[in-house]
Design an enzyme around this catalytic site. Structure first.
Site, mmCIF file in Angstrom:
data_model
loop_
_atom_site.group_PDB
_atom_site.id
_atom_site.type_symbol
_atom_site.label_atom_id
_atom_site.label_comp_id
_atom_site.label_asym_id
_atom_site.label_seq_id
_atom_site.Cartn_x
_atom_site.Cartn_y
_atom_site.Cartn_z
ATOM 1 N N SER A 75 9.699 78.035 26.599
ATOM 2 C CA SER A 75 9.096 78.130 27.950
ATOM 3 C C SER A 75 7.658 78.535 27.991
ATOM 4 O O SER A 75 7.166 79.046 27.055
ATOM 5 C CB SER A 75 10.023 79.117 28.684
ATOM 6 N N GLY A 85 8.030 82.275 27.678
ATOM 7 C CA GLY A 85 7.931 82.780 26.340
ATOM 8 C C GLY A 85 6.761 82.645 25.420
ATOM 9 O O GLY A 85 6.158 83.212 24.570
ATOM 10 N N GLY A 86 6.171 81.513 25.290
ATOM 11 C CA GLY A 86 5.043 80.953 24.602
ATOM 12 C C GLY A 86 3.655 81.724 24.982
ATOM 13 O O GLY A 86 3.019 82.379 23.949
ATOM 14 N N GLU A 88 4.355 75.171 22.062
ATOM 15 C CA GLU A 88 4.537 73.962 22.710
ATOM 16 C C GLU A 88 5.491 74.238 23.761
ATOM 17 O O GLU A 88 6.693 74.581 23.381
ATOM 18 C CB GLU A 88 5.129 72.795 21.624
ATOM 19 N N CYS A 122 11.464 68.925 26.938
ATOM 20 C CA CYS A 122 10.065 69.179 27.312
ATOM 21 C C CYS A 122 9.030 68.007 27.772
ATOM 22 O O CYS A 122 8.117 68.171 28.283
ATOM 23 C CB CYS A 122 9.325 69.945 26.137
ATOM 24 N N GLU A 136 7.000 73.132 35.964
ATOM 25 C CA GLU A 136 8.187 72.628 35.405
ATOM 26 C C GLU A 136 9.331 73.401 35.956
ATOM 27 O O GLU A 136 9.214 74.731 35.984
ATOM 28 C CB GLU A 136 8.180 72.506 33.523
#
Lengths: 503, 503
Positions: free
Chosen positions: A225, A228-229, A248, A284, A372
């Site tokens: 996500s 998180g990234g 990513e 994704c 998203e």
């Protein structure tokens, strides 16, 4: 949504998405276990780096064999933890095994080393450059591809192929599968002759943070996500010695139907629905937004397609299911209107596949509509003219992929749309859907922020290896002090540029 | 140190380091001027990207010609603002002109585009990948190389070669030279047919910050201090859409004399002094630390070499001179002892070239002794045995370069030392000094943090272009919608990999 928690367990749990029923999962790693795992990775890093790529390819191939030999039981376990279905998971496992072999083959081919030799001339010294492995890599897999982007997915395979030890942080959405894959990797790599420490597995949130901040860890591969990234990216940037984070992340991947393609609206609508509901929309590369010309009746076509197909299933985790519900609400509050919503299964983390329509003028930079929403939802907007279409296209944030559905190669809008989308994405698909990500030399799976934290990096394809190396130049060093790829006689037989000429 | 300020001026000033006397400098850019400059860069970005590399090479070559035609007057102006001396500046200008041509030639050769084609097969789509220019690049040059890393230095040349417009922030250490180079570039590029906006120049601290935070700016190239580079890196990371910052910063570059090389101590001492005092020590590749075996009498040799050579000169700016004084004090407070200090000139921003000695045990990670002190100072430490040497080597932070002085190619310590240093640096020099940075295909001018903010990037050499591009994959796109390098018939004639085979 029900969430039954087994009363006998007190540690981490593994959940069955179809029912929400939990069973006991392997324990989280203690701090000393994380330390020991990283210490082993650090201790073997120079040895892993010194092994010829052919050796690393053999290790990865052995792991691929081992995974495929246990395909049935691994897929059963994966299905229990993800509800993605055994057929899909069996295919994913086979592709992941193929990826392990592919990255080994890429490592052997050697172009990724970017070996360059400039012999001394006219008072200029002998200079040679080659990519060297960074050292221990922390890998954070994704929930949605337990094989392809899991413990033994693209990041792990490409990092080991490039000569780096890997420590994987197990994903809490499939803890038992992660442990099984981890044990398989450990025993197989040991039997194949890989140095102890080449691969390690830890579990737990704190273990993940400890990895990213550990001085011996030199880079991070992450798939998941935005939240998180970005959190890992910030954590890594705050280190005394910052390290690269190749995250990513999910994005809204836009598809555009041209005016000349309007006659294909029904076919495009069917493909759109198939693509955005694949894996319950947990890709994704899900096409999250379709821009269609007014008059194509796209809204009706999509409504029909979704109602006819009526996909149903479960999301991967309780938190993804909650976020999906919240995300749908946010979209509706931001001006989206429901075109059709399917009835979900009654139990577990089921979710209604949904198509929303939105006025194209609402697609403004920074709008929630362009964020998203992970799961089986997508938006459709109709454009009346170039101004409306251009306005929407210029509002799009960076994405992993985008698509154009055209009236054929001669479509006068096609080249312009491809160029426009190429400026905002990592991959442009013509007359197809982005959800399939083929593995090969030409693939690029990445894209401008917020698709990734580093738009030059790809997490799929041959170029994935180069994330985990850095160049070093050697000036006037004798052959015996040089790494093999840039020794005069080229013992590894890698492609090189010598005195400006590719050889 | 004297600092005479002209009473007639009120705006920015240009200082003469030899005297501290100031004259009026071009004004700082107003916010609307910065906005207009970036807007012009944004507006032309697609046009610059679409021009064949041969066109960009022609533009750069024209600029090189123009700079060389005005060499005498440009070097006179540069000398007035930097006190680096006309001979040194004349050589630097010639090399910078060569670099402008070199990056153009690299652009034409085309390998940097990394063009890859995987034709469709077995149900796998046609996939093609190529590097595309990022768009407008902000360039921050350095004080110490007004030509090589100035307005028309490596960053500007490689960015334009890669197809990106550039906006340079003029360095306040040489504002009049920056303006002159900027005007030259603007008129020459226009005459050579480059789109308006391909190059722009702004001045002032606020203008620099505005560049880094401007939505249209897509990457930053920076050469300079740790503090400056890290500040821009943080500023860029805080943007709504973060962008890469390629900051090349100063480090302590270590040289090691092996035991077998101890007989060369006098020669190495002389080379060390020549190297660390070159350009008054204002090189990012200055060897700041020499580790020599006990018994080599290196301290005496270095004392003699510095006393004999007695280099003298001026630092570039008042703030560099102040920082040098403070830096020397910090080193002395941290346990360093003066071996020899030369007498500086009486006026202007003169500085005493100085060698310090330090106990090797004091070289601990995080020590001030391992931080760069910009200017003509270097440390010498003697090691008694492997333990002491290894301890110091493992304490070293990342650096741009490192050197080993050996007893010859058969020296049993050489390979191990080269490998150890390669793990901590971007370039390892054997039996030489790092202050010369040759331009070519194999060069790498970068290194692990804190040498740079991105250890995979080089600011000198053919690979410098790849900082300013990102890959895009095209799936099933017809030839007419593809960028030239990946069209079937390869109209630009660039090297490609087709179906896995390098061609």
């Amino acid at each position: 949504m029900s969430l039954a928690r087994s009363t006998e367990t007190s540690g981490p749990l593994s959940f069955e998405p179809r029912s929400g029923i939990a069973v006991s999962a392997p324990p989280e790693s203690r701090r000393d276990q994380v330390e020991a795992t990283v210490a082993a990775a650090r201790a073997c890093a120079a040895h892993v780096a010194a092994r010829p790529p052919a050796s690393r390819a053999a290790w990865l191939s052995a792991v691929a064999d081992a995974v495929q030999e246990r395909s049935a039981q691994l897929c059963e376990l994966a299905d229990a933890e993800t509800a993605l279905g055994v057929p899909r998971l069996t295919g994913e496992l086979a592709r992941a095994a193929g990826a392990l072999r592919f990255y080994g083959a890429v490592a052997e081919e050697g172009s990724w080393l970017d070996a360059v030799i400039d012999h001394a001339r006219d008072g200029v010294p002998d200079l040679r450059r080659v990519n060297v492995p960074l050292g221990p890599i922390a890998v954070f897999g994704a929930s949605n591809f337990p094989f392809g982007f899991g413990v033994l997915g693209h990041d792990t395979a490409s990092a080991i192929a490039s000569g780096c030890p890997v420590v994987v942080k197990a994903h809490p959405a499939h803890p038992r599968l992660s442990a099984a894959l981890g044990e398989l990797a450990l025993s197989t790599l040991a039997a194949a002759g890989a140095p102890s420490g080449t691969f390690g597995l830890v579990a737990g949130f704190d273990a993940g943070a400890a990895l990213v901040t550990h001085p011996a860890v030199r880079a991070v591969g992450f798939t998941g996500s935005q939240a998180g990234g970005v959190a890992l990216w910030k954590l890594a940037a705050g280190r005394p010695v910052p390290i690269p984070v190749f995250a990513e992340m999910g994005t809204v991947n836009t598809a555009v139907l041209t005016r000349a393609g309007a006659g294909r609206a029904a076919e495009v609508a069917a493909g759109f629905v198939d693509s955005f509901t694949l894996g319950m929309g947990q890709f994704c590369t899900k096409p999250g937004l379709l821009l269609a010309p007014a008059g194509s009746a796209m809204i009706d076509h999509v409504r029909n397609a979704l109602a006819t197909r009526a996909p149903s299933g479960w999301l991967l985790t309780a938190s993804i299911a909650r976020a999906y519900t919240t995300g749908l609400e946010r979209l509706l509050e931001s001006g989206a209107r429901t075109v059709h919503a399917c009835a979900p299964p009654a139990d577990g983390w089921a979710a209604p596949a949904t198509v929303l329509e939105v006025d194209i003028a609402a697609l403004q930079a920074g709008s929630v509509l362009l964020e998203e929403c992970f799961g089986p939802v997508a938006l459709v907007a109709e454009y009346a003219d170039d101004t409306e279409l251009d306005g929407a296209l210029h509002a799009l944030p960076g994405s992993l992929a985008a698509a154009v559905h055209s009236g054929g190669p001669e479509d006068p809008e096609l080249a312009g749309l491809v160029a426009c989308l190429a400026g905002r994405t990592g991959r442009v698909v013509v007359d197809g859907w982005p959800t399939g990500v083929a593995l090969g030399w030409a693939q690029h799976h990445g894209g401008p922020w917020p698709a990734t934290t580093n738009s030059s990096a790809s997490s799929v394809g041959a170029s994935a290896l180069t994330r985990f190396v850095r160049p070093v130049a050697y000036q006037d060093a004798p052959d015996s002090a040089l790494p093999e790829p840039i020794r005069e006689l080229n013992p590894w037989g890698v492609p090189r540029r010598v005195d400006g000429v590719r050889a």
